[in-house]
Design an enzyme around this catalytic site. Structure first.
Site, PDB file in Angstrom:
ATOM      1  N   LYS A  98      18.845   6.840   7.291  1.00 18.47           N
ATOM      2  CA  LYS A  98      18.847   5.388   6.952  1.00 18.47           C
ATOM      3  C   LYS A  98      20.347   4.888   7.275  1.00 18.47           C
ATOM      4  O   LYS A  98      21.147   5.546   6.907  1.00 18.47           O
ATOM      5  CB  LYS A  98      18.784   5.087   5.428  1.00 18.47           C
ATOM      6  CG  LYS A  98      17.064   5.480   5.054  1.00 18.47           C
ATOM      7  CD  LYS A  98      16.894   5.430   3.578  1.00 18.47           C
ATOM      8  CE  LYS A  98      17.512   6.685   2.945  1.00 18.47           C
ATOM      9  NZ  LYS A  98      17.450   6.513   1.450  1.00 18.47           N
ATOM     10  N   ASP A 117       0.946  -1.128  -0.138  1.00 19.19           N
ATOM     11  CA  ASP A 117       0.040   0.100   0.110  1.00 19.19           C
ATOM     12  C   ASP A 117       1.019   1.263  -0.015  1.00 19.19           C
ATOM     13  O   ASP A 117       0.557   2.264  -0.617  1.00 19.19           O
ATOM     14  CB  ASP A 117      -0.723  -0.058   1.493  1.00 19.19           C
ATOM     15  CG  ASP A 117      -1.905  -1.140   1.246  1.00 19.19           C
ATOM     16  OD1 ASP A 117      -2.185  -1.751   0.105  1.00 19.19           O
ATOM     17  OD2 ASP A 117      -2.387  -1.373   2.319  1.00 19.19           O
ATOM     18  N   ASP A 170      18.556   2.299  -3.916  1.00 21.26           N
ATOM     19  CA  ASP A 170      19.601   1.980  -5.041  1.00 21.26           C
ATOM     20  C   ASP A 170      20.867   1.598  -4.142  1.00 21.26           C
ATOM     21  O   ASP A 170      21.878   1.233  -4.731  1.00 21.26           O
ATOM     22  CB  ASP A 170      19.944   2.967  -5.836  1.00 21.26           C
ATOM     23  CG  ASP A 170      20.839   4.158  -4.996  1.00 21.26           C
ATOM     24  OD1 ASP A 170      20.415   4.522  -3.656  1.00 21.26           O
ATOM     25  OD2 ASP A 170      21.562   4.904  -5.719  1.00 21.26           O
TER      26      ASP A 170
END
Lengths: 309, 309
Positions: free
Chosen positions: A228, A24, A253
């Protein structure tokens, strides 16, 4: 490794449909995924429009701290893509949230010393925090311990945190003053993101982590990293949108930040695109040094093209 | 710890005489020992003159790579102290020796990329090596991957080593190009010295190690460090002067570089002076984190005053 499943390459319409139906919410890394520098990758806009038509949610998660979320909306707009500020999470914003929600700094009382570009101070300012350092032009002057305006009247006693990130205008004056604050035990040490490098125009250049680690070495301290693959950033996003993690897919990536972020965050899925710095060989390689994605594709636009067939 | 002997504080004429009689050669760190910045410490000149009168040898060993040995002789001269270039060992000179004697780079064929100030390139040049980078004014311009003169025609294929040290004019252009060379496996990675900081005017500022470690982090490589406490530097000095190590004493102001250098190098003795960054408490403290000196004194000049009584 137990539980390791061979990554699925998205090569036909059936796999593309399956991929899109599973989730979603799609969390996108930006550079290397949607664009390369100032060049939008093919069918990025069409892919994002398709998600909207399918009722999916798109969230953009970047370790780039040099731009604010508002500046990011402008970058998207320059490509003809409309994105709300609330859909964007930068590592600078994540660092400001960390300062507010975890360190509990008080606006109007506590100040933050910034080593980095405007994206960090802008987010702090929106939360009501006064910041020092950053792009202050007085830091561009040659450093002299006897004349630096940041030393002659002593350090600012209100500073209780340092946020450090990538600064393309790194210089000794900035390093020296940031170190003075880090030498104070009461001052928290926050790093926007650990990335040692970032790709640009076929080269690999020094990333935020290389500057934060320089300060870590000189101060003898370890930073709390916010971008991250740190889970602080994911928890903030999940909580802000009240997300069901099993229905989320991280698209990126880089194996060691984006994919790790999705796997360690126990998101339903991960998609690696090879338009950035990774190769198919690395995507498939079983190694203790990196996780593997659930899906991978040469580039995001391929999925759109397969879906449209 | 086995073999640990309580450090002896030099507090009277008898101990001062004993200290001076024990050794034939004294290896001195400079900043914090002989001078503080541009201020000569009291009785430094008299102490050195006494050594000469007693037939002792003085050698100066500094981790400062920003100045060449020739520039150091000028600094000594400005204080009225005559010192020959051959008596001086800087970490830049040690790095050049490492490149010549250990890496066996060939003058006229191999080139060295320098991240650092003029002291490194000057020593390389004296040995016949061409160096690139360093204080080249083109590195002072804002970095752009598409216009950098160090990228547009490709990297220089003759470069087979990088020497990195302290650069008060650190900037992104220098970091980015140095990283490009470090990304080549054939290029050796040499660090002048590991010091994370150095003291100046009551502050502690980022040292060479903080810059070398930034490059180590971005390149994912480890440097070979040449300055104190690395034994390469000591071996070079011992061999250049054909020294009897048991008759040598290392004099310095840092436990973790100078004293470690003397102890690990198995010199006959070590003298810590408290005119730099260490305290009497630290000198006496038994800790696995640092060695202890054999002798210590508040400052070098104290020994001269006691000797003269």
């Amino acid at each position: 490794m137990t539980g390791t499943v061979t990554p699925i390459k998205i090569t036909n319409k059936e796999i593309a449909n399956d991929f899109l139906n599973r989730y979603d919410t799609f969390l996108f890394d930006c550079d290397g995924v949607l664009w390369l520098g100032n060049h939008l990758l093919p069918y990025t806009k069409e892919f994002l429009d398709t998600l909207t038509k399918l009722g999916k949610q798109a969230i953009f998660v970047t370790n780039n701290s040099t731009k604010s979320r508002l500046q990011y909306t402008k970058k998207f707009a320059s490509f003809g893509v409309t994105v709300k500020e609330e859909q964007i999470f930068t590592s600078g914003y994540a660092s400001a949230i960390y300062v507010r929600d975890f360190l509990k700094l008080q606006p109007g009382k506590d100040k933050v010393w910034v080593f980095g570009e405007s994206g960090i101070a802008d987010e702090l300012s929106k939360m009501g925090y006064e910041s020092l350092g950053g792009v202050d032009p007085r830091l561009e002057t040659e450093f002299d311990a006897t004349t630096s305006p940041f030393l002659i009247n002593g350090l600012d006693e209100s500073v209780t945190a340092v946020i450090a990130g990538l600064d393309h205008n790194i210089n000794y004056h900035k390093l020296a003053i940031t170190l003075q604050y880090l030498q104070q035990e009461k001052v928290h040490f926050v790093g926007t993101n650990v990335d040692s490098t970032f790709p640009q125009k076929g080269f690999t250049f020094p990333g935020a982590g290389s500057m934060v680690e320089s300060l870590a070495f000189s101060s003898g301290r370890r930073p709390a990293y916010c971008g991250k693959p740190n889970m602080n950033m994911l928890n903030t996003i999940v909580s802000a949108f009240n997300l069901d993690k099993s229905k989320c897919c991280m698209v990126g990536d880089r194996l060691n930040t984006d994919m790790k972020f999705g796997v360690e965050g126990k998101l339903g899925g991960t998609l690696l695109v090879l338009s950035g710095i990774e190769t198919e060989e690395r995507a498939l390689e079983i190694s203790e040094e990196h996780v593997n994605p659930k899906f991978f594709a040469e580039k995001l636009g391929d999925i759109y093209e397969l879906y449209k067939q």
